[in-house]
Design a protein around this motif. Structure first.
Motif, PDB file in Angstrom:
ATOM      1  N   SER A 121       0.848  -1.192   0.000  1.00 37.15           N
ATOM      2  CA  SER A 121       0.000   0.000   0.000  1.00 37.15           C
ATOM      3  C   SER A 121       0.883   1.241   0.000  1.00 37.15           C
ATOM      4  O   SER A 121       1.586   1.518   0.970  1.00 37.15           O
ATOM      5  CB  SER A 121      -0.913   0.009   1.230  1.00 37.15           C
ATOM      6  OG  SER A 121      -1.565   1.259   1.359  1.00 37.15           O
ATOM      7  N   ARG A 122       0.847   2.000  -1.085  1.00 40.06           N
ATOM      8  CA  ARG A 122       1.653   3.222  -1.183  1.00 40.06           C
ATOM      9  C   ARG A 122       1.126   4.327  -0.270  1.00 40.06           C
ATOM     10  O   ARG A 122       1.853   5.255   0.074  1.00 40.06           O
ATOM     11  CB  ARG A 122       1.684   3.718  -2.630  1.00 40.06           C
ATOM     12  CG  ARG A 122       2.480   2.828  -3.581  1.00 40.06           C
ATOM     13  CD  ARG A 122       2.380   3.343  -5.008  1.00 40.06           C
ATOM     14  NE  ARG A 122       3.169   2.543  -5.938  1.00 40.06           N
ATOM     15  CZ  ARG A 122       4.424   2.790  -6.266  1.00 40.06           C
ATOM     16  NH1 ARG A 122       5.046   3.830  -5.730  1.00 40.06           N
ATOM     17  NH2 ARG A 122       5.068   2.021  -7.122  1.00 40.06           N
ATOM     18  N   SER A 123      -0.136   4.237   0.113  1.00 37.31           N
ATOM     19  CA  SER A 123      -0.711   5.243   1.005  1.00 37.31           C
ATOM     20  C   SER A 123      -0.489   4.882   2.466  1.00 37.31           C
ATOM     21  O   SER A 123      -0.757   5.692   3.359  1.00 37.31           O
ATOM     22  CB  SER A 123      -2.215   5.384   0.740  1.00 37.31           C
ATOM     23  OG  SER A 123      -2.905   4.208   1.128  1.00 37.31           O
ATOM     24  N   PHE A 124      -0.014   3.654   2.713  1.00 38.46           N
ATOM     25  CA  PHE A 124       0.198   3.110   4.063  1.00 38.46           C
ATOM     26  C   PHE A 124      -1.104   2.984   4.848  1.00 38.46           C
ATOM     27  O   PHE A 124      -1.098   2.885   6.079  1.00 38.46           O
ATOM     28  CB  PHE A 124       1.233   3.937   4.837  1.00 38.46           C
ATOM     29  CG  PHE A 124       2.508   4.152   4.071  1.00 38.46           C
ATOM     30  CD1 PHE A 124       3.177   3.072   3.515  1.00 38.46           C
ATOM     31  CD2 PHE A 124       3.032   5.424   3.888  1.00 38.46           C
ATOM     32  CE1 PHE A 124       4.354   3.256   2.787  1.00 38.46           C
ATOM     33  CE2 PHE A 124       4.204   5.619   3.168  1.00 38.46           C
ATOM     34  CZ  PHE A 124       4.868   4.535   2.618  1.00 38.46           C
ATOM     35  N   THR A 125      -2.212   3.007   4.132  1.00 44.00           N
ATOM     36  CA  THR A 125      -3.523   2.707   4.701  1.00 44.00           C
ATOM     37  C   THR A 125      -3.974   1.371   4.124  1.00 44.00           C
ATOM     38  O   THR A 125      -3.424   0.883   3.127  1.00 44.00           O
ATOM     39  CB  THR A 125      -4.550   3.794   4.362  1.00 44.00           C
ATOM     40  OG1 THR A 125      -4.677   3.889   2.926  1.00 44.00           O
ATOM     41  CG2 THR A 125      -4.120   5.152   4.917  1.00 44.00           C
ATOM     42  N   LEU A 126      -4.969   0.759   4.747  1.00 47.00           N
ATOM     43  CA  LEU A 126      -5.435  -0.538   4.270  1.00 47.00           C
ATOM     44  C   LEU A 126      -6.169  -0.422   2.943  1.00 47.00           C
ATOM     45  O   LEU A 126      -7.076   0.399   2.784  1.00 47.00           O
ATOM     46  CB  LEU A 126      -6.383  -1.168   5.293  1.00 47.00           C
ATOM     47  CG  LEU A 126      -5.798  -1.917   6.485  1.00 47.00           C
ATOM     48  CD1 LEU A 126      -6.909  -2.686   7.185  1.00 47.00           C
ATOM     49  CD2 LEU A 126      -4.661  -2.829   6.103  1.00 47.00           C
ATOM     50  N   LYS A 127      -5.789  -1.256   1.990  1.00 44.84           N
ATOM     51  CA  LYS A 127      -6.536  -1.378   0.756  1.00 44.84           C
ATOM     52  C   LYS A 127      -7.614  -2.442   0.959  1.00 44.84           C
ATOM     53  O   LYS A 127      -7.738  -3.025   2.033  1.00 44.84           O
ATOM     54  CB  LYS A 127      -5.594  -1.777  -0.385  1.00 44.84           C
ATOM     55  CG  LYS A 127      -4.472  -0.755  -0.613  1.00 44.84           C
ATOM     56  CD  LYS A 127      -3.788  -0.949  -1.950  1.00 44.84           C
ATOM     57  CE  LYS A 127      -3.113  -2.280  -2.068  1.00 44.84           C
ATOM     58  NZ  LYS A 127      -2.392  -2.430  -3.356  1.00 44.84           N
ATOM     59  N   SER A 128      -8.385  -2.696  -0.062  1.00 43.29           N
ATOM     60  CA  SER A 128      -9.385  -3.754   0.037  1.00 43.29           C
ATOM     61  C   SER A 128      -8.669  -5.100   0.124  1.00 43.29           C
ATOM     62  O   SER A 128      -7.546  -5.257  -0.361  1.00 43.29           O
ATOM     63  CB  SER A 128     -10.323  -3.724  -1.172  1.00 43.29           C
ATOM     64  OG  SER A 128      -9.591  -3.926  -2.371  1.00 43.29           O
ATOM     65  N   ALA A 233      -5.154   7.214  -0.489  1.00 43.16           N
ATOM     66  CA  ALA A 233      -5.486   5.943  -1.129  1.00 43.16           C
ATOM     67  C   ALA A 233      -5.976   6.170  -2.555  1.00 43.16           C
ATOM     68  O   ALA A 233      -5.636   5.413  -3.471  1.00 43.16           O
ATOM     69  CB  ALA A 233      -6.537   5.205  -0.308  1.00 43.16           C
ATOM     70  N   GLU A 234      -6.747   7.223  -2.747  1.00 39.04           N
ATOM     71  CA  GLU A 234      -7.280   7.534  -4.077  1.00 39.04           C
ATOM     72  C   GLU A 234      -6.163   7.932  -5.031  1.00 39.04           C
ATOM     73  O   GLU A 234      -6.126   7.483  -6.189  1.00 39.04           O
ATOM     74  CB  GLU A 234      -8.314   8.656  -3.973  1.00 39.04           C
ATOM     75  CG  GLU A 234      -9.590   8.294  -3.237  1.00 39.04           C
ATOM     76  CD  GLU A 234      -9.400   8.267  -1.724  1.00 39.04           C
ATOM     77  OE1 GLU A 234     -10.272   7.703  -1.034  1.00 39.04           O
ATOM     78  OE2 GLU A 234      -8.385   8.820  -1.233  1.00 39.04           O
ATOM     79  N   ASP A 235      -5.227   8.765  -4.561  1.00 42.45           N
ATOM     80  CA  ASP A 235      -4.119   9.191  -5.425  1.00 42.45           C
ATOM     81  C   ASP A 235      -3.198   8.016  -5.747  1.00 42.45           C
ATOM     82  O   ASP A 235      -2.697   7.885  -6.868  1.00 42.45           O
ATOM     83  CB  ASP A 235      -3.317  10.298  -4.742  1.00 42.45           C
ATOM     84  CG  ASP A 235      -4.059  11.622  -4.720  1.00 42.45           C
ATOM     85  OD1 ASP A 235      -5.023  11.766  -5.494  1.00 42.45           O
ATOM     86  OD2 ASP A 235      -3.678  12.505  -3.926  1.00 42.45           O
ATOM     87  N   ALA A 236      -2.969   7.143  -4.756  1.00 44.92           N
ATOM     88  CA  ALA A 236      -2.120   5.974  -4.978  1.00 44.92           C
ATOM     89  C   ALA A 236      -2.749   5.044  -6.003  1.00 44.92           C
ATOM     90  O   ALA A 236      -2.064   4.517  -6.891  1.00 44.92           O
ATOM     91  CB  ALA A 236      -1.882   5.239  -3.665  1.00 44.92           C
ATOM     92  N   ALA A 237      -4.062   4.859  -5.925  1.00 46.12           N
ATOM     93  CA  ALA A 237      -4.760   3.997  -6.869  1.00 46.12           C
ATOM     94  C   ALA A 237      -4.712   4.588  -8.279  1.00 46.12           C
ATOM     95  O   ALA A 237      -4.494   3.879  -9.259  1.00 46.12           O
ATOM     96  CB  ALA A 237      -6.207   3.793  -6.433  1.00 46.12           C
ATOM     97  N   ALA A 238      -4.885   5.898  -8.368  1.00 51.43           N
ATOM     98  CA  ALA A 238      -4.840   6.554  -9.670  1.00 51.43           C
ATOM     99  C   ALA A 238      -3.448   6.458 -10.289  1.00 51.43           C
ATOM    100  O   ALA A 238      -3.303   6.258 -11.506  1.00 51.43           O
ATOM    101  CB  ALA A 238      -5.247   8.030  -9.525  1.00 51.43           C
ATOM    102  N   SER A 239      -2.425   6.594  -9.448  1.00 53.40           N
ATOM    103  CA  SER A 239      -1.047   6.489  -9.936  1.00 53.40           C
ATOM    104  C   SER A 239      -0.751   5.094 -10.453  1.00 53.40           C
ATOM    105  O   SER A 239      -0.129   4.913 -11.501  1.00 53.40           O
ATOM    106  CB  SER A 239      -0.076   6.846  -8.818  1.00 53.40           C
ATOM    107  OG  SER A 239       1.258   6.673  -9.227  1.00 53.40           O
ATOM    108  N   THR A 240      -1.230   4.086  -9.730  1.00 52.01           N
ATOM    109  CA  THR A 240      -1.032   2.702 -10.146  1.00 52.01           C
ATOM    110  C   THR A 240      -1.750   2.418 -11.464  1.00 52.01           C
ATOM    111  O   THR A 240      -1.223   1.769 -12.360  1.00 52.01           O
ATOM    112  CB  THR A 240      -1.537   1.730  -9.067  1.00 52.01           C
ATOM    113  OG1 THR A 240      -0.787   1.952  -7.864  1.00 52.01           O
ATOM    114  CG2 THR A 240      -1.354   0.283  -9.504  1.00 52.01           C
ATOM    115  N   ALA A 241      -2.977   2.933 -11.579  1.00 55.88           N
ATOM    116  CA  ALA A 241      -3.752   2.740 -12.803  1.00 55.88           C
ATOM    117  C   ALA A 241      -3.057   3.412 -13.987  1.00 55.88           C
ATOM    118  O   ALA A 241      -3.082   2.909 -15.103  1.00 55.88           O
ATOM    119  CB  ALA A 241      -5.157   3.300 -12.615  1.00 55.88           C
ATOM    120  N   GLY A 242      -2.422   4.569 -13.752  1.00 54.97           N
ATOM    121  CA  GLY A 242      -1.750   5.287 -14.810  1.00 54.97           C
ATOM    122  C   GLY A 242      -0.531   4.560 -15.345  1.00 54.97           C
ATOM    123  O   GLY A 242      -0.148   4.739 -16.502  1.00 54.97           O
TER     124      GLY A 242
END
Length: 244
Positions: A121-128, A233-242
Protein backbone atom coordinates in the motif's frame (compact mmCIF):
# COMPACT_ATOMS: atom_id res chain seq x y z
CA UNK A 1 11.77 -33.34 8.46
CA UNK A 2 14.41 -31.14 10.10
CA UNK A 3 14.39 -27.46 9.25
CA UNK A 4 17.95 -26.89 8.00
CA UNK A 5 17.56 -23.43 6.47
CA UNK A 6 14.74 -21.50 8.15
CA UNK A 7 16.23 -21.31 11.71
CA UNK A 8 19.65 -20.06 10.50
CA UNK A 9 17.93 -17.44 8.34
CA UNK A 10 15.96 -16.27 11.39
CA UNK A 11 19.19 -16.11 13.39
CA UNK A 12 20.83 -14.04 10.66
CA UNK A 13 17.83 -11.69 10.54
CA UNK A 14 17.94 -11.17 14.30
CA UNK A 15 21.64 -10.33 14.12
CA UNK A 16 20.93 -7.79 11.40
CA UNK A 17 18.15 -6.26 13.52
CA UNK A 18 20.67 -5.76 16.32
CA UNK A 19 23.21 -4.22 13.94
CA UNK A 20 20.55 -1.85 12.62
CA UNK A 21 19.52 -0.92 16.15
CA UNK A 22 15.85 -1.65 15.50
CA UNK A 23 13.58 -1.10 18.49
CA UNK A 24 10.68 -3.54 18.72
CA UNK A 25 7.31 -3.19 20.40
CA UNK A 26 5.50 -6.51 19.95
CA UNK A 27 2.18 -7.38 21.59
CA UNK A 28 -0.30 -10.21 21.20
CA UNK A 29 2.11 -13.05 20.42
CA UNK A 30 0.21 -15.21 22.89
CA UNK A 31 -2.51 -15.46 20.25
CA UNK A 32 -0.25 -17.43 17.89
CA UNK A 33 -1.25 -21.10 18.26
CA UNK A 34 1.55 -23.39 19.39
CA UNK A 35 0.26 -26.20 17.23
CA UNK A 36 -2.13 -26.69 14.34
CA UNK A 37 -2.83 -24.73 11.21
CA UNK A 38 -3.71 -21.03 10.96
CA UNK A 39 -3.73 -18.30 8.34
CA UNK A 40 -1.72 -15.27 9.49
CA UNK A 41 -3.00 -12.12 7.80
CA UNK A 42 -1.26 -8.73 7.86
CA UNK A 43 -1.27 -5.31 6.27
CA UNK A 44 1.47 -4.77 3.68
CA UNK A 45 3.59 -1.60 3.68
CA UNK A 46 7.14 -2.73 2.89
CA UNK A 47 9.22 -5.33 1.09
CA UNK A 48 10.38 -6.71 4.45
CA UNK A 49 6.98 -7.31 6.06
CA UNK A 50 7.20 -11.10 5.82
CA UNK A 51 10.37 -11.02 7.95
CA UNK A 52 8.65 -9.13 10.75
CA UNK A 53 5.41 -11.10 10.55
CA UNK A 54 7.45 -14.26 10.94
CA UNK A 55 9.22 -12.75 13.95
CA UNK A 56 5.90 -12.41 15.77
CA UNK A 57 5.41 -16.19 15.56
CA UNK A 58 8.73 -17.07 17.16
CA UNK A 59 7.62 -16.85 20.82
CA UNK A 60 5.23 -19.71 19.98
CA UNK A 61 8.13 -21.54 18.31
CA UNK A 62 6.29 -21.49 14.98
CA UNK A 63 7.56 -21.00 11.44
CA UNK A 64 5.34 -19.20 8.96
CA UNK A 65 5.14 -20.30 5.32
CA UNK A 66 4.38 -17.20 3.28
CA UNK A 67 2.59 -17.01 -0.03
CA UNK A 68 4.74 -14.80 -2.27
CA UNK A 69 4.81 -13.87 -5.92
CA UNK A 70 6.50 -16.43 -8.12
CA UNK A 71 9.16 -14.01 -9.39
CA UNK A 72 10.81 -14.01 -5.95
CA UNK A 73 11.40 -17.74 -6.35
CA UNK A 74 13.18 -17.19 -9.67
CA UNK A 75 15.81 -14.88 -8.15
CA UNK A 76 19.24 -16.54 -7.93
CA UNK A 77 19.65 -15.63 -4.25
CA UNK A 78 16.15 -15.46 -2.77
CA UNK A 79 14.76 -18.34 -4.84
CA UNK A 80 16.72 -21.21 -3.24
CA UNK A 81 16.12 -19.73 0.22
CA UNK A 82 12.39 -19.33 -0.31
CA UNK A 83 12.06 -22.91 -1.53
CA UNK A 84 14.19 -24.28 1.31
CA UNK A 85 12.00 -22.44 3.84
CA UNK A 86 8.92 -24.00 2.19
CA UNK A 87 7.27 -20.73 1.26
CA UNK A 88 4.59 -20.97 -1.42
CA UNK A 89 5.00 -19.37 -4.87
CA UNK A 90 1.97 -17.63 -6.33
CA UNK A 91 1.77 -17.50 -10.11
CA UNK A 92 -1.13 -15.32 -11.25
CA UNK A 93 -1.62 -17.64 -14.22
CA UNK A 94 -1.82 -20.69 -11.93
CA UNK A 95 -3.49 -19.33 -8.81
CA UNK A 96 -5.33 -22.59 -8.16
CA UNK A 97 -2.00 -24.41 -7.81
CA UNK A 98 -0.81 -22.05 -5.07
CA UNK A 99 -4.17 -22.28 -3.30
CA UNK A 100 -4.01 -26.09 -3.27
CA UNK A 101 -0.44 -26.05 -1.93
CA UNK A 102 -1.45 -23.66 0.85
CA UNK A 103 -4.49 -25.77 1.69
CA UNK A 104 -2.35 -28.91 2.02
CA UNK A 105 0.09 -27.06 4.28
CA UNK A 106 -2.73 -25.80 6.52
CA UNK A 107 -4.23 -29.27 6.85
CA UNK A 108 -0.82 -30.62 7.84
CA UNK A 109 -0.68 -28.10 10.70
CA UNK A 110 1.36 -25.26 9.19
CA UNK A 111 0.84 -21.52 9.64
CA UNK A 112 0.44 -19.83 6.26
CA UNK A 113 1.20 -16.11 5.90
CA UNK A 114 -0.94 -14.03 3.53
CA UNK A 115 -1.00 -10.34 2.60
CA UNK A 116 -4.60 -10.00 1.35
CA UNK A 117 -3.99 -6.54 -0.11
CA UNK A 118 -1.80 -8.43 -2.63
CA UNK A 119 0.58 -5.49 -3.14
CA UNK A 120 2.26 -2.89 -0.95
CA UNK A 121 0.00 0.00 0.00
CA UNK A 122 1.65 3.22 -1.18
CA UNK A 123 -0.71 5.24 1.01
CA UNK A 124 0.20 3.11 4.06
CA UNK A 125 -3.52 2.71 4.70
CA UNK A 126 -5.44 -0.54 4.27
CA UNK A 127 -6.54 -1.38 0.76
CA UNK A 128 -9.39 -3.75 0.04
CA UNK A 129 -8.76 -7.39 0.96
CA UNK A 130 -8.94 -10.28 -1.46
CA UNK A 131 -10.99 -13.19 -0.10
CA UNK A 132 -8.39 -15.94 -0.58
CA UNK A 133 -7.22 -15.96 3.05
CA UNK A 134 -10.77 -16.35 4.34
CA UNK A 135 -11.54 -19.10 1.85
CA UNK A 136 -8.38 -20.97 2.81
CA UNK A 137 -9.20 -20.77 6.52
CA UNK A 138 -12.79 -21.91 5.97
CA UNK A 139 -11.89 -24.83 3.72
CA UNK A 140 -9.04 -26.01 5.95
CA UNK A 141 -11.06 -25.51 9.13
CA UNK A 142 -8.40 -23.31 10.76
CA UNK A 143 -8.52 -19.85 12.38
CA UNK A 144 -7.49 -16.55 10.83
CA UNK A 145 -4.80 -14.75 12.80
CA UNK A 146 -5.01 -10.96 12.21
CA UNK A 147 -1.89 -8.86 12.54
CA UNK A 148 -0.69 -5.33 11.84
CA UNK A 149 2.77 -3.84 11.60
CA UNK A 150 3.99 -0.27 11.51
CA UNK A 151 7.37 1.36 10.89
CA UNK A 152 8.66 -1.18 8.39
CA UNK A 153 7.89 1.21 5.53
CA UNK A 154 10.69 3.47 6.77
CA UNK A 155 13.23 0.76 5.88
CA UNK A 156 12.24 -0.26 2.37
CA UNK A 157 9.04 0.36 0.47
CA UNK A 158 7.85 1.13 -3.04
CA UNK A 159 9.27 4.25 -4.60
CA UNK A 160 11.74 4.95 -1.78
CA UNK A 161 15.44 4.07 -1.38
CA UNK A 162 16.39 1.28 0.97
CA UNK A 163 17.51 2.36 4.42
CA UNK A 164 19.04 -0.78 5.87
CA UNK A 165 21.85 0.81 7.86
CA UNK A 166 21.88 1.62 11.55
CA UNK A 167 18.89 3.94 11.75
CA UNK A 168 17.37 2.66 15.00
CA UNK A 169 13.87 2.70 13.56
CA UNK A 170 11.04 1.67 15.91
CA UNK A 171 9.02 -1.29 14.62
CA UNK A 172 5.58 -1.95 16.12
CA UNK A 173 3.78 -5.28 15.74
CA UNK A 174 0.30 -6.19 16.97
CA UNK A 175 -1.25 -9.67 16.81
CA UNK A 176 -4.96 -10.09 17.46
CA UNK A 177 -7.09 -12.93 18.76
CA UNK A 178 -7.91 -15.60 16.16
CA UNK A 179 -11.06 -15.24 14.08
CA UNK A 180 -13.20 -18.15 12.96
CA UNK A 181 -16.08 -18.18 10.53
CA UNK A 182 -19.55 -18.04 11.98
CA UNK A 183 -21.93 -20.84 10.89
CA UNK A 184 -23.01 -20.30 7.30
CA UNK A 185 -20.83 -17.16 7.00
CA UNK A 186 -19.59 -16.58 3.47
CA UNK A 187 -16.01 -15.69 2.55
CA UNK A 188 -16.88 -12.10 1.68
CA UNK A 189 -18.43 -11.43 5.08
CA UNK A 190 -15.51 -13.08 6.88
CA UNK A 191 -13.05 -11.07 4.78
CA UNK A 192 -14.72 -7.81 5.73
CA UNK A 193 -14.72 -8.79 9.40
CA UNK A 194 -11.04 -9.68 9.11
CA UNK A 195 -10.21 -6.37 7.44
CA UNK A 196 -11.96 -4.44 10.21
CA UNK A 197 -9.91 -6.30 12.81
CA UNK A 198 -6.62 -5.63 11.00
CA UNK A 199 -7.64 -1.96 10.78
CA UNK A 200 -8.14 -1.87 14.55
CA UNK A 201 -4.73 -3.45 15.11
CA UNK A 202 -3.11 -1.03 12.66
CA UNK A 203 -4.56 1.95 14.50
CA UNK A 204 -3.34 0.47 17.78
CA UNK A 205 0.17 0.07 16.34
CA UNK A 206 0.15 3.63 15.02
CA UNK A 207 -1.01 5.03 18.35
CA UNK A 208 1.72 3.12 20.20
CA UNK A 209 4.46 4.16 17.79
CA UNK A 210 7.04 6.23 19.70
CA UNK A 211 7.45 8.76 16.88
CA UNK A 212 4.21 10.64 17.28
CA UNK A 213 2.46 12.22 14.29
CA UNK A 214 2.99 15.74 15.69
CA UNK A 215 6.74 15.05 15.86
CA UNK A 216 6.80 13.79 12.27
CA UNK A 217 4.60 16.37 10.55
CA UNK A 218 5.10 16.17 6.80
CA UNK A 219 6.93 12.82 6.94
CA UNK A 220 6.72 10.80 3.73
CA UNK A 221 6.07 7.56 5.66
CA UNK A 222 2.96 8.87 7.40
CA UNK A 223 -0.49 8.60 5.80
CA UNK A 224 -2.06 11.86 4.73
CA UNK A 225 -4.81 11.60 7.35
CA UNK A 226 -2.12 11.52 10.08
CA UNK A 227 -0.37 14.62 8.78
CA UNK A 228 2.17 12.94 6.52
CA UNK A 229 2.89 13.42 2.85
CA UNK A 230 2.14 9.88 1.67
CA UNK A 231 -0.38 9.86 -1.18
CA UNK A 232 -4.00 9.33 -0.29
CA UNK A 233 -5.49 5.94 -1.13
CA UNK A 234 -7.28 7.53 -4.08
CA UNK A 235 -4.12 9.19 -5.42
CA UNK A 236 -2.12 5.97 -4.98
CA UNK A 237 -4.76 4.00 -6.87
CA UNK A 238 -4.84 6.55 -9.67
CA UNK A 239 -1.05 6.49 -9.94
CA UNK A 240 -1.03 2.70 -10.15
CA UNK A 241 -3.75 2.74 -12.80
CA UNK A 242 -1.75 5.29 -14.81
CA UNK A 243 1.24 2.94 -14.93
CA UNK A 244 -0.85 -0.05 -16.02
Amino acid sequence: MAELVYPPVIGFARTMFQVQGLRFDIAGTEHVPRRGGAVLVSNHISYLDFVFCGLAARPAKRLVRFMAKESVFRHKVSGPLMRAMKHIPVDRERGVHAYENALRALRSGEIIGVFPEATISRSFTLKSFKSGAARLAQEAGVPLLPMALWGTQRMWTKGRPRRLGRHRFPITLRVGAPLTAAPEENAESLTERLRCRVQELLESAQQAYPVRPKDAHGAWWLPAHLGGTAPTAEDAAASTAGRA
